[in-house]
Scaffold this motif. Sequence first.
Motif, PDB file in Angstrom:
ATOM      1  N   PRO A  13       0.768  -1.192   0.148  1.00  0.00           N
ATOM      2  CA  PRO A  13      -0.163  -0.082  -0.071  1.00  0.00           C
ATOM      3  C   PRO A  13       0.771   1.309   0.045  1.00  0.00           C
ATOM      4  CG  PRO A  13      -1.016  -1.493   1.764  1.00  0.00           C
ATOM      5  CD  PRO A  13       0.405  -2.145   0.996  1.00  0.00           C
ATOM      6  N   LEU A  14       1.913   1.336   0.545  1.00  0.00           N
ATOM      7  CA  LEU A  14       2.774   2.437   0.651  1.00  0.00           C
ATOM      8  C   LEU A  14       3.394   2.755  -0.822  1.00  0.00           C
ATOM      9  CD1 LEU A  14       4.394   4.484   2.422  1.00  0.00           C
ATOM     10  CD2 LEU A  14       6.036   2.921   2.476  1.00  0.00           C
ATOM     11  N   PHE A  15       3.362   1.947  -1.705  1.00  0.00           N
ATOM     12  CA  PHE A  15       4.030   2.447  -2.985  1.00  0.00           C
ATOM     13  C   PHE A  15       2.960   2.021  -3.848  1.00  0.00           C
ATOM     14  CE2 PHE A  15       7.793   0.893  -0.283  1.00  0.00           C
ATOM     15  CZ  PHE A  15       8.510   1.985  -0.420  1.00  0.00           C
ATOM     16  N   ALA A  16       1.943   1.664  -3.776  1.00  0.00           N
ATOM     17  CA  ALA A  16       0.796   0.909  -4.709  1.00  0.00           C
ATOM     18  C   ALA A  16       0.196   2.204  -5.557  1.00  0.00           C
ATOM     19  CB  ALA A  16      -0.295   0.211  -4.172  1.00  0.00           C
ATOM     20  N   GLY A  17       0.310   3.373  -5.201  1.00  0.00           N
ATOM     21  CA  GLY A  17       0.007   4.592  -5.822  1.00  0.00           C
ATOM     22  C   GLY A  17       0.853   5.357  -6.861  1.00  0.00           C
ATOM     23  N   LEU A  18       2.084   4.898  -6.671  1.00  0.00           N
ATOM     24  CA  LEU A  18       3.129   5.444  -7.636  1.00  0.00           C
ATOM     25  C   LEU A  18       3.080   5.099  -9.136  1.00  0.00           C
ATOM     26  CD1 LEU A  18       6.222   5.183  -5.169  1.00  0.00           C
ATOM     27  CD2 LEU A  18       4.402   6.924  -5.513  1.00  0.00           C
ATOM     28  N   ALA A 126       0.635   8.439   1.220  1.00  0.00           N
ATOM     29  CA  ALA A 126       0.644   7.299   1.742  1.00  0.00           C
ATOM     30  C   ALA A 126       1.708   6.816   3.009  1.00  0.00           C
ATOM     31  CB  ALA A 126       1.218   5.921   0.607  1.00  0.00           C
ATOM     32  N   LEU A 127       2.551   7.490   3.085  1.00  0.00           N
ATOM     33  CA  LEU A 127       3.237   7.458   4.205  1.00  0.00           C
ATOM     34  C   LEU A 127       2.555   7.831   5.721  1.00  0.00           C
ATOM     35  CD1 LEU A 127       5.891   6.527   5.988  1.00  0.00           C
ATOM     36  CD2 LEU A 127       6.947   9.007   5.142  1.00  0.00           C
ATOM     37  N   ILE A 128       1.933   9.126   5.372  1.00  0.00           N
ATOM     38  CA  ILE A 128       0.854   9.550   6.538  1.00  0.00           C
ATOM     39  C   ILE A 128       0.003   8.475   6.700  1.00  0.00           C
ATOM     40  CG2 ILE A 128      -0.606  11.259   7.011  1.00  0.00           C
ATOM     41  CD1 ILE A 128       1.018  13.167   5.261  1.00  0.00           C
ATOM     42  N   GLY A 129      -0.630   7.760   6.030  1.00  0.00           N
ATOM     43  CA  GLY A 129      -1.698   6.890   6.128  1.00  0.00           C
ATOM     44  C   GLY A 129      -1.040   5.670   6.897  1.00  0.00           C
ATOM     45  N   LEU A 130       0.078   5.387   6.505  1.00  0.00           N
ATOM     46  CA  LEU A 130       0.791   4.178   7.161  1.00  0.00           C
ATOM     47  C   LEU A 130       0.995   4.562   8.542  1.00  0.00           C
ATOM     48  CD1 LEU A 130       2.469   1.368   7.344  1.00  0.00           C
ATOM     49  CD2 LEU A 130       4.057   2.407   6.187  1.00  0.00           C
ATOM     50  N   LEU A 131       1.642   5.752   8.812  1.00  0.00           N
ATOM     51  CA  LEU A 131       1.920   6.088  10.127  1.00  0.00           C
ATOM     52  C   LEU A 131       0.777   6.385  11.048  1.00  0.00           C
ATOM     53  CD1 LEU A 131       4.809   8.873   9.398  1.00  0.00           C
ATOM     54  CD2 LEU A 131       5.002   6.259  10.342  1.00  0.00           C
ATOM     55  N   SER A 132      -0.390   6.755  10.423  1.00  0.00           N
ATOM     56  CA  SER A 132      -1.626   7.045  11.089  1.00  0.00           C
ATOM     57  C   SER A 132      -2.324   5.571  11.696  1.00  0.00           C
ATOM     58  CB  SER A 132      -2.714   7.723  10.395  1.00  0.00           C
ATOM     59  OG  SER A 132      -2.237   8.918  10.052  1.00  0.00           O
ATOM     60  N   THR A 133      -1.921   4.499  10.643  1.00  0.00           N
ATOM     61  CA  THR A 133      -2.419   3.255  11.122  1.00  0.00           C
ATOM     62  C   THR A 133      -1.665   2.729  12.377  1.00  0.00           C
ATOM     63  OG1 THR A 133      -3.281   2.797   8.828  1.00  0.00           O
ATOM     64  CG2 THR A 133      -2.824   0.860  10.434  1.00  0.00           C
TER      65      THR A 133
END
Length: 227
Positions: A13-18, A126-133
């Motif tokens: 998920p961290l890289f999927a949007g690139l 995506a990194l912000i989303g990961l850190l929130s999780t």
Amino acid sequence: MASDAVGLLRRVPLFAGLGDEMLAGLAARLRRRTFRRGTMIFHKDQAGDALHIIESGRVRFFLPAEAGDELTIEVAGPGEVFGELALLDGQPRSASAEALDDTVTQVLGREEFQTYLTASPELAAALIGLLSTRLRHVTDYAESLAFLDVHARVARALLELAGRYGVRGDGITIDLDLTQTDLATMVGATRERVNRALAAFREQGLVELRGRQIVLRDPDRLRQRIY
């Protein structure tokens, strides 16, 4: 192969949007590492300069204590990442990491990661989303340790593990080689108290123990035990 590395990044998920070009550039900078089961990948307070992407296997993250006790805070599997905090703040590792199985990771260095992070708003989001999780998980974990009894903590841990690693069939089998000592480190209790909780759940028809495998027989009733 580069194509395999790109395929792995697409599943993360961290890289999927690139975009394709950025994924190919990242894939070219990955370094493959292998760890045998039981190998320490890094220790708490060790200097950290790399992000790991799990290609295969599972990794346990834990906090060690001077007396030899441990508190397991997370288990991660294929497609998940770890070590991102050290890339952002340059501080030592906040927990220890151990390979639960024979494990393969793809490693991205701090400088490369920072370069792509600066160039990609999608990666930053995506990194912000990961850190929130991560923050939500730590908050839930702290709440569990502070306010739930051992039976409730064991029930919560089993349901979470079943949700991530469960195999449906005759019940939900947690697909981990999990000892009662391992489970005790996840819920912050002694092995004896975890053993009593599991025995009570077994007598109530909520779980079945098959060696090191735990099968959830009635997840809905088990969930009611948390509250």
